[in-house]
Design an enzyme around this catalytic site. Structure first.
Site, mmCIF file in Angstrom:
data_model
loop_
_atom_site.group_PDB
_atom_site.id
_atom_site.type_symbol
_atom_site.label_atom_id
_atom_site.label_comp_id
_atom_site.label_asym_id
_atom_site.label_seq_id
_atom_site.Cartn_x
_atom_site.Cartn_y
_atom_site.Cartn_z
ATOM 1 N N ASP A 46 12.886 -3.315 0.330
ATOM 2 C CA ASP A 46 12.513 -2.074 0.576
ATOM 3 C C ASP A 46 11.366 -1.622 -0.665
ATOM 4 O O ASP A 46 11.878 -1.752 -1.862
ATOM 5 C CB ASP A 46 13.294 -0.869 0.833
ATOM 6 C CG ASP A 46 12.681 0.439 0.697
ATOM 7 O OD1 ASP A 46 12.344 0.793 2.008
ATOM 8 O OD2 ASP A 46 12.267 1.199 -0.200
ATOM 9 N N TYR A 51 5.492 2.332 -5.732
ATOM 10 C CA TYR A 51 6.205 1.686 -6.663
ATOM 11 C C TYR A 51 5.445 0.667 -7.616
ATOM 12 O O TYR A 51 5.709 0.182 -8.698
ATOM 13 C CB TYR A 51 7.358 0.883 -6.106
ATOM 14 C CG TYR A 51 8.191 1.562 -5.253
ATOM 15 C CD1 TYR A 51 8.362 2.909 -5.236
ATOM 16 C CD2 TYR A 51 9.166 0.845 -4.458
ATOM 17 C CE1 TYR A 51 9.105 3.802 -4.341
ATOM 18 C CE2 TYR A 51 10.145 1.700 -3.671
ATOM 19 C CZ TYR A 51 9.994 3.265 -3.599
ATOM 20 O OH TYR A 51 10.658 3.865 -2.872
ATOM 21 N N LYS A 76 5.620 1.608 1.901
ATOM 22 C CA LYS A 76 5.227 2.620 2.500
ATOM 23 C C LYS A 76 3.859 3.094 2.018
ATOM 24 O O LYS A 76 3.373 2.810 1.067
ATOM 25 C CB LYS A 76 6.225 3.704 1.513
ATOM 26 C CG LYS A 76 7.681 3.343 1.875
ATOM 27 C CD LYS A 76 8.275 4.202 0.812
ATOM 28 C CE LYS A 76 9.988 3.683 0.976
ATOM 29 N NZ LYS A 76 10.242 2.792 0.077
ATOM 30 N N HIS A 109 5.081 7.769 3.312
ATOM 31 C CA HIS A 109 5.887 7.970 2.177
ATOM 32 C C HIS A 109 6.545 9.451 1.985
ATOM 33 O O HIS A 109 7.525 9.866 1.906
ATOM 34 C CB HIS A 109 5.508 7.484 0.852
ATOM 35 C CG HIS A 109 6.495 7.239 -0.194
ATOM 36 N ND1 HIS A 109 6.219 6.311 -1.165
ATOM 37 C CD2 HIS A 109 7.665 7.551 -0.387
ATOM 38 C CE1 HIS A 109 7.425 6.214 -1.963
ATOM 39 N NE2 HIS A 109 8.304 7.080 -1.557
#
Length: 286
Positions: A46, A51, A76, A109
């Site tokens: 994931d 990120y 996401k 997200h």
């Protein structure tokens, strides 16, 4: 063994019951993290645009020695993307950074941009636009499943009112002492699998003396107790770690928490302070 078990999404797609979260894992370390996880047996990774490690995750998937089709990859759509045009472009950016022909699951997200996470503006129109882009990418085969994250009931209803493809997943903060049971049941009723990020409460649960005592009763760690708790609620936990030893022990959850202990864990006082993590919108109150 939990790493070989799967849930089935509403469109029939199989998704491994335990995933590896990669928040806070730097792009230059993400590839090795993925390689280590796959070697241990993980088949569900994931990540997210936010990120900033999609490049590394993609490199790890290519280098891990397992067929691409045997690994489930989630990313996401950034919380700030709230227009159709931006979302279309953003999906292609993720495909490019990951270096993949398709993404197994892509989710919005957050229903609101992070800077406005606790604000009153619901961004209903923007979420419908982003969803339309996800639907088209899904129908084109770029995405094999689509969903949402951090969505409350009203946010999901907004999508259901306008969609041609229903969301398959809602990824939310869920752990011992913070279990949004009403939202979870609502999602289940609507056919959404609930994924649980921070199943160990961003590490805060590890210091709780009551949990340490219960974990000792089962001869497990508090982390294992937290992951097992989510699984027994039919959630999909996504513990985050770059440590191979932790990856291994996080997957050693072949025990059953008693009904009595589950009731106690469900009704524990909620965490009010996540320490340094409280600065992040999902852990903070404002």
């Amino acid at each position: 063994m939990i790493l070989q078990e799967e849930y089935t999404l509403s469109n029939g797609l199989k998704i491994p019951k335990l995933g590896l979260g990669t928040w806070f894992i730097n792009d230059n370390k993400a590839a090795q993290t993925v390689i280590d996880a796959v070697k241990i047996g993980y088949r569900h990774i994931d990540t997210a645009q936010a990120y900033q490690n999609e490049n590394g995750v993609g490199e790890g998937i290519k280098a891990c020695g397992v067929n691409r089709d045997d690994i489930f990859v989630t990313t996401k759509l950034a919380a700030e993307v709230k227009s159709y045009k931006e979302a279309v472009a953003s999906i292609d950016v993720s495909l490019g950074k990951l270096g993949l022909e398709y993404i197994d699951l892509m989710i919005i997200h957050s229903p609101k941009p992070w800077a406005e996470f606790h604000g009153s503006k619901p961004y209903f129109e923007g979420n419908q636009e982003a969803w339309k882009a996800l639907e088209e990418a899904y129908q084109a085969g770029k995405l094999h499943a689509i969903g949402v994250s951090n969505f409350e009931m009203a946010d999901i209803e907004n999508i259901l009112d306008a969609c041609s493809v229903k969301p398959m997943v809602n990824q939310i903060l869920a752990h011992i002492s913070n279990t949004p049971t009403e939202l979870i049941q609502y999602c289940k009723n609507k056919g959404l699998l609930v994924e649980a990020y921070s199943p160990i409460g961003h590490g805060v649960l590890l210091k709780n003396p009551q949990l340490i005592e219960i974990a000792q009763k089962y001869d497990v760690s508090v982390a294992q107790l937290g992951i097992r708790y989510c699984l027994q609620l039919e959630l999909l936990p996504l513990p985050k770690t770059a440590n191979p030893e932790h990856m291994k022990t996080n997957a050693e959850v072949d025990f059953i928490i008693s009904d009595e202990d589950m009731q106690f864990l469900k009704n524990m006082d909620p965490i009010e302070n996540y320490g340094e993590a409280s600065k992040f919108p999902v852990f903070g109150k404002k």
